[in-house]
Design a protein around this motif. Structure first.
Motif, PDB file in Angstrom:
ATOM      1  N   UNK A 111      73.900  59.844  49.018  1.00 28.26           N
ATOM      2  CA  UNK A 111      72.933  60.806  48.491  1.00 28.26           C
ATOM      3  C   UNK A 111      72.751  62.008  49.423  1.00 28.26           C
ATOM      4  N   UNK A 112      73.366  61.963  50.600  1.00 32.19           N
ATOM      5  CA  UNK A 112      73.305  63.131  51.485  1.00 32.19           C
ATOM      6  C   UNK A 112      74.337  64.196  51.120  1.00 32.19           C
ATOM      7  N   UNK A 113      74.959  64.030  49.927  1.00 33.45           N
ATOM      8  CA  UNK A 113      75.900  64.991  49.329  1.00 33.45           C
ATOM      9  C   UNK A 113      77.303  64.919  49.938  1.00 33.45           C
ATOM     10  N   UNK A 114      77.545  63.933  50.790  1.00 26.64           N
ATOM     11  CA  UNK A 114      78.825  63.866  51.490  1.00 26.64           C
ATOM     12  C   UNK A 114      79.620  62.620  51.129  1.00 26.64           C
ATOM     13  N   UNK A 115      80.943  62.759  51.251  1.00 22.51           N
ATOM     14  CA  UNK A 115      81.857  61.623  51.188  1.00 22.51           C
ATOM     15  C   UNK A 115      82.534  61.532  52.550  1.00 22.51           C
ATOM     16  N   UNK A 116      82.477  60.356  53.158  1.00 25.04           N
ATOM     17  CA  UNK A 116      83.076  60.145  54.474  1.00 25.04           C
ATOM     18  C   UNK A 116      84.212  59.142  54.381  1.00 25.04           C
ATOM     19  N   UNK A 117      85.235  59.345  55.196  1.00 17.31           N
ATOM     20  CA  UNK A 117      86.376  58.429  55.256  1.00 17.31           C
ATOM     21  C   UNK A 117      86.482  57.891  56.671  1.00 17.31           C
TER      22      UNK A 117
ATOM     23  N   UNK B 228      93.173  57.013  44.833  1.00 18.18           N
ATOM     24  CA  UNK B 228      94.365  56.958  43.984  1.00 18.18           C
ATOM     25  C   UNK B 228      95.194  55.740  44.389  1.00 18.18           C
ATOM     26  N   UNK B 229      96.070  55.310  43.499  1.00 16.09           N
ATOM     27  CA  UNK B 229      96.848  54.099  43.731  1.00 16.09           C
ATOM     28  C   UNK B 229      97.723  54.207  44.981  1.00 16.09           C
ATOM     29  N   UNK B 230      98.240  55.416  45.253  1.00 15.89           N
ATOM     30  CA  UNK B 230      99.118  55.586  46.420  1.00 15.89           C
ATOM     31  C   UNK B 230      98.342  55.880  47.700  1.00 15.89           C
ATOM     32  N   UNK B 231      97.023  55.955  47.605  1.00 15.52           N
ATOM     33  CA  UNK B 231      96.203  56.144  48.786  1.00 15.52           C
ATOM     34  C   UNK B 231      96.249  57.528  49.395  1.00 15.52           C
ATOM     35  N   UNK B 232      96.812  58.502  48.689  1.00 16.28           N
ATOM     36  CA  UNK B 232      96.918  59.855  49.255  1.00 16.28           C
ATOM     37  C   UNK B 232      95.769  60.759  48.852  1.00 16.28           C
ATOM     38  N   UNK B 233      94.973  60.314  47.861  1.00  9.37           N
ATOM     39  CA  UNK B 233      93.883  61.155  47.364  1.00  9.37           C
ATOM     40  C   UNK B 233      92.643  60.315  47.109  1.00  9.37           C
ATOM     41  N   UNK B 234      91.502  60.985  47.192  1.00 10.40           N
ATOM     42  CA  UNK B 234      90.218  60.353  46.946  1.00 10.40           C
ATOM     43  C   UNK B 234      89.446  61.220  45.968  1.00 10.40           C
ATOM     44  N   UNK B 235      88.934  60.605  44.905  1.00  4.93           N
ATOM     45  CA  UNK B 235      88.131  61.337  43.924  1.00  4.93           C
ATOM     46  C   UNK B 235      86.675  60.912  44.053  1.00  4.93           C
ATOM     47  N   UNK B 236      85.773  61.843  43.738  1.00  3.11           N
ATOM     48  CA  UNK B 236      84.346  61.546  43.797  1.00  3.11           C
ATOM     49  C   UNK B 236      83.619  62.330  42.710  1.00  3.11           C
ATOM     50  N   UNK B 237      82.517  61.769  42.245  1.00  2.00           N
ATOM     51  CA  UNK B 237      81.700  62.438  41.233  1.00  2.00           C
ATOM     52  C   UNK B 237      80.246  62.373  41.624  1.00  2.00           C
ATOM     53  N   UNK B 238      79.451  63.380  41.163  1.00  2.00           N
ATOM     54  CA  UNK B 238      78.074  63.392  41.617  1.00  2.00           C
ATOM     55  C   UNK B 238      77.090  64.077  40.706  1.00  2.00           C
ATOM     56  N   UNK B 239      75.879  64.210  41.251  1.00  2.00           N
ATOM     57  CA  UNK B 239      74.781  64.816  40.512  1.00  2.00           C
ATOM     58  C   UNK B 239      74.948  66.323  40.348  1.00  2.00           C
ATOM     59  N   UNK B 240      75.959  66.910  41.008  1.00  2.00           N
ATOM     60  CA  UNK B 240      76.261  68.332  40.803  1.00  2.00           C
ATOM     61  C   UNK B 240      77.115  68.557  39.553  1.00  2.00           C
TER      62      UNK B 240
ATOM     63  N   UNK C 118      84.381  68.588  35.341  1.00  2.00           N
ATOM     64  CA  UNK C 118      83.003  69.024  35.149  1.00  2.00           C
ATOM     65  C   UNK C 118      82.431  68.402  33.885  1.00  2.00           C
ATOM     66  N   UNK C 119      81.138  68.127  33.924  1.00  2.00           N
ATOM     67  CA  UNK C 119      80.390  67.630  32.775  1.00  2.00           C
ATOM     68  C   UNK C 119      79.106  68.437  32.649  1.00  2.00           C
ATOM     69  N   UNK C 120      78.374  68.188  31.546  1.00  2.00           N
ATOM     70  CA  UNK C 120      77.101  68.878  31.344  1.00  2.00           C
ATOM     71  C   UNK C 120      75.946  68.171  32.049  1.00  2.00           C
ATOM     72  N   UNK C 121      76.177  66.940  32.498  1.00  2.00           N
ATOM     73  CA  UNK C 121      75.174  66.168  33.222  1.00  2.00           C
ATOM     74  C   UNK C 121      75.857  65.487  34.413  1.00  2.00           C
ATOM     75  N   UNK C 122      75.101  64.862  35.310  1.00  2.00           N
ATOM     76  CA  UNK C 122      75.713  64.207  36.466  1.00  2.00           C
ATOM     77  C   UNK C 122      76.828  63.236  36.094  1.00  2.00           C
ATOM     78  N   UNK C 123      77.843  63.199  36.956  1.00  2.00           N
ATOM     79  CA  UNK C 123      78.957  62.263  36.795  1.00  2.00           C
ATOM     80  C   UNK C 123      78.607  60.993  37.561  1.00  2.00           C
ATOM     81  N   UNK C 124      78.448  59.894  36.831  1.00  2.00           N
ATOM     82  CA  UNK C 124      78.025  58.638  37.449  1.00  2.00           C
ATOM     83  C   UNK C 124      79.204  57.823  37.961  1.00  2.00           C
ATOM     84  N   UNK C 125      80.375  57.930  37.309  1.00  2.00           N
ATOM     85  CA  UNK C 125      81.505  57.061  37.657  1.00  2.00           C
ATOM     86  C   UNK C 125      82.815  57.834  37.611  1.00  2.00           C
ATOM     87  N   UNK C 126      83.694  57.529  38.563  1.00  2.00           N
ATOM     88  CA  UNK C 126      85.059  58.064  38.541  1.00  2.00           C
ATOM     89  C   UNK C 126      86.036  56.914  38.762  1.00  2.00           C
ATOM     90  N   UNK C 127      87.153  56.949  38.033  1.00  2.00           N
ATOM     91  CA  UNK C 127      88.210  55.956  38.201  1.00  2.00           C
ATOM     92  C   UNK C 127      89.558  56.625  37.923  1.00  2.00           C
TER      93      UNK C 127
END
Length: 361
Positions: free
Chosen positions: A55-61, A88-100, A118-127
């Motif tokens: 919720x601090x708006x960040x994604x950390x690896x 991602x399946x090959x581990x080269x990318x990371x996706x994230x979705x949020x309240x923005x 992009x969506x019209x409301x917050x993105x709750x889930x990414x796969x």
């Protein structure tokens, strides 16, 4: 209704009780955790890297060493709290979705993040899903705008969309199976061979709000967790419907006429054993064997609610976040509330299924 460990076959003895209790004394805290509540944790399928969204708006690896020590390797930001992350399946990318209302893609090799959805409301889930008839992956995003969108990541617009009945609360994918949980207890099953159509819609077998859905590794079914301390095991094929069951969990022992019941926030399947964990607002996690209908291990409270969990790629590490999940509203929060990610080394007997016992004729 079946209760793990219930019935005459599970007569409680002191020995059996001791065997069912796990400990967290060897658990190691992740270094430099997020500064606000943790929303999701995800291990890379290719390496010992853990992504943590907050919720601090960040994604950390973080990179996890063999001794459990960790070091931060990368970080990127959204414009609002981040609610979900996935590799991602090959581990080269990371996706994230949020309240923005957007999803971002982080490239591990370049260290750059870009908006990809992009969506019209917050993105709750990414796969990530396997794109039909191709070797490539697509990103699927589920939002509170009651839509799922499919993105091929090379074009700025979604290649397809799927309307659902209500706000998307949870979403999971395994092989060709995708299961979506929404508000008002709707569950939608999608065959990813035909991703723009809903294969089957059902009401949750649990009476209260759906909190989490997690697909079996073999894609034959899924587990559902609700806010009312229950978990359900559901099979997709109608011929296996006799194997469906639900059970109580994450509840305090009754005190007079009152029982404190907690939300089941996270369900994670072990990648090799097919057993699974539940974790909840009571601050405990447990390992279960769905086939034997048996609790393998229960662990003591960790001192705060658990909003997210994940096994690493070979099932030797179980990560669990300890931070406030807002289950008791604003009044339940305090500056002293823990905010951390713990790494639990898996002992084989904790998550390995029990051998089947043949019943005497």
């Amino acid at each position: 209704m079946s209760l793990f460990g219930g019935g005459t076959a599970a007569t409680n003895t002191s020995t059996a009780t001791a065997q069912a209790l796990g400990d967290t004394i060897n658990d190691i805290a992740l270094q430099s955790p997020p500064e606000d509540s943790i929303s999701d944790v995800a291990f890379s399928p290719q390496s010992e890297h853990l992504a943590v969204s907050s919720w601090d708006k960040k994604v950390r690896i973080y990179e996890i060493a063999a001794d459990g020590n960790s070091v931060g390797k990368a970080m990127y930001e959204h414009d609002a709290p981040v609610l979900s992350c996935v590799w991602s399946k090959d581990g080269t990318k990371l996706a994230s979705g949020g309240a923005d209302k957007q999803a971002k893609l982080f490239d591990i090799s370049t260290g750059q993040s870009t908006q990809v959805a992009a969506h019209e409301q917050p993105i709750k889930c990414v796969r990530f899903i396997q794109a039909p008839n191709t070797a490539g992956e697509m990103l699927v995003t589920g939002s509170w705008d009651k839509k799922l969108k499919y993105w091929d990541l090379r074009t700025p617009n979604p290649v397809a969309a799927l309307d659902v009945q209500e706000r998307v609360y949870t979403l999971d994918v395994s092989q060709g199976l995708m299961v979506i949980g929404t508000a008002e207890r709707y569950i939608n099953i999608v065959n990813l061979g035909n991703p723009t159509a809903i294969f089957k819609t059902m009401q949750s077998p649990l009476k209260w709000q759906t909190r989490v859905i997690s697909c079996f590794p073999d894609a034959t079914g899924f587990a559902v967790g609700s806010i009312e301390g229950r978990c359900a095991i559901q099979y997709v094929d109608e011929k296996n419907s006799g194997m469906n069951f639900s059970f109580k969990c994450h509840r305090d022992p009754p005190s007079g006429s009152t029982t404190n019941v907690y939300s089941v926030n996270a369900i994670s399947f072990h990648p090799t054993f097919g057993t699974f964990s539940t974790a909840g607002s009571d601050g405990t996690f447990h390992f279960w064997d769905k086939d034997a209908k048996h609790r393998l291990k229960g662990f003591p409270t960790v001192g705060g609610t658990i909003p997210a969990t994940a096994f690493n790629r070979n099932g030797t590490i179980f990560a669990y976040a300890v931070s406030y999940d807002w289950s008791k509203g604003h009044a339940g929060n305090s500056p002293q509330y823990p905010n951390k990610v713990m790494l639990h080394p898996i002992k084989e007997d904790e998550a390995k299924p029990r051998p089947a016992v043949k019943k005497p004729r």
